[in-house]
Design a protein around this motif. Sequence first.
Motif, PDB file in Angstrom:
ATOM      1  N   UNK A   1       0.926  -1.253  -0.141  1.00  0.00           N
ATOM      2  CA  UNK A   1      -0.188   0.010   0.028  1.00  0.00           C
ATOM      3  C   UNK A   1       0.789   1.379   0.087  1.00  0.00           C
ATOM      4  N   UNK A   2       0.816   2.255  -0.734  1.00  0.00           N
ATOM      5  CA  UNK A   2       1.456   3.426  -0.788  1.00  0.00           C
ATOM      6  C   UNK A   2       0.505   4.594  -0.851  1.00  0.00           C
ATOM      7  N   UNK A   3       1.023   5.665  -0.876  1.00  0.00           N
ATOM      8  CA  UNK A   3       0.371   7.079  -0.955  1.00  0.00           C
ATOM      9  C   UNK A   3       1.423   8.126  -1.405  1.00  0.00           C
TER      10      UNK A   3
ATOM     11  N   UNK B   1       1.465   2.098  -7.889  1.00  0.00           N
ATOM     12  CA  UNK B   1       2.457   2.413  -6.783  1.00  0.00           C
ATOM     13  C   UNK B   1       2.694   3.825  -6.822  1.00  0.00           C
ATOM     14  N   UNK B   2       2.375   4.476  -5.755  1.00  0.00           N
ATOM     15  CA  UNK B   2       2.940   5.898  -5.401  1.00  0.00           C
ATOM     16  C   UNK B   2       4.104   5.898  -4.703  1.00  0.00           C
ATOM     17  N   UNK B   3       4.400   7.415  -4.440  1.00  0.00           N
ATOM     18  CA  UNK B   3       5.815   7.862  -3.987  1.00  0.00           C
ATOM     19  C   UNK B   3       6.337   7.063  -2.638  1.00  0.00           C
ATOM     20  N   UNK B   4       5.387   6.882  -1.585  1.00  0.00           N
ATOM     21  CA  UNK B   4       5.837   6.407  -0.318  1.00  0.00           C
ATOM     22  C   UNK B   4       5.230   5.066  -0.160  1.00  0.00           C
ATOM     23  N   UNK B   5       5.952   4.263   0.352  1.00  0.00           N
ATOM     24  CA  UNK B   5       5.101   2.856   0.803  1.00  0.00           C
ATOM     25  C   UNK B   5       4.771   3.239   2.208  1.00  0.00           C
ATOM     26  N   UNK B   6       3.588   2.525   2.372  1.00  0.00           N
ATOM     27  CA  UNK B   6       2.930   2.467   3.848  1.00  0.00           C
ATOM     28  C   UNK B   6       3.234   1.105   4.320  1.00  0.00           C
ATOM     29  N   UNK B   7       2.824   0.085   3.842  1.00  0.00           N
ATOM     30  CA  UNK B   7       2.934  -1.009   4.539  1.00  0.00           C
ATOM     31  C   UNK B   7       3.063  -2.318   3.242  1.00  0.00           C
ATOM     32  N   UNK B   8       3.402  -3.718   3.362  1.00  0.00           N
ATOM     33  CA  UNK B   8       3.280  -4.568   2.576  1.00  0.00           C
ATOM     34  C   UNK B   8       2.006  -5.068   2.555  1.00  0.00           C
TER      35      UNK B   8
END
Length: 264
Positions: free
Chosen positions: A193-195, A226-233
């Motif tokens: 997950x990403x934002x 997929x966006x800039x910052x990974x939040x979690x797998x």
Amino acid sequence: MSELRRLPAGRKAALADAINQHGQVTVAALAEQFSVSIDTIRRDLDQLDSDGQIVRTHGGALSLAAVSRTTDRGLDVRLRLRAAEKEQIGELAATLVEDGSVVMINAGTTALALARALRNHRDLTIATNNLQVPAEIMPTAFRDLYVFGGSVRSITQATTGPVSFNLGPGGAEIDLRCDLALIAVGAVSEEGYSTSNLGDAAMMAEMMNRAERVVVMADSGKFDQRLFAQVAPLGGADFLVTDAPPSAQMQAALDAAGVRVVTP
């Protein structure tokens, strides 16, 4: 047939094509192109926005594709994008919330849909960085409502800072835990997950780490991105609540990570 003599339905179709071709247009430019008044163009754009074909902005319009490419959109734009799907996701996610539980909710328009869907809940303790949640949630739904401090991002109407509260000025930090973290994300891929914003990603990850269970909320338009910052797998969530089933490949990855997909 000239643009002046086209039927309104024909002009609206041509308007939608022009907006999709250019991505972003102004009212003045469209009025000149179609040889009609600015008021006429405004009415046409309002109708196209209502029909879900474009996104109306101040002074013009955006194509849906252009909105999808612009990851850091204003709240007014995001509220109108895939609104029906977000309301559906909010209703589904609310069924996973038990009365009397402690929940954390992050920023985002899908999170606001969830807040509205909690209207029949009771005795919740809610902690959020979403400045719009207090206005959207029914007062009868919660016992206590806390808003995390930090810098305010006006574009998202949310705070960015630590997921924490202190025992008075200069006091020790209180250890926070919750039964459920309800996290709206910007994208879902096999990587996780990403934002689009680093500060948002840090807060989302910390909320997830402080929760017994995690519900990720994302409409199906955010799959395989997929966006800039990974939040979690992927395995960082227990549930993925969405409006439509993911692709077979994505579903296999979610199954392998132990994530239960909740759809209508």
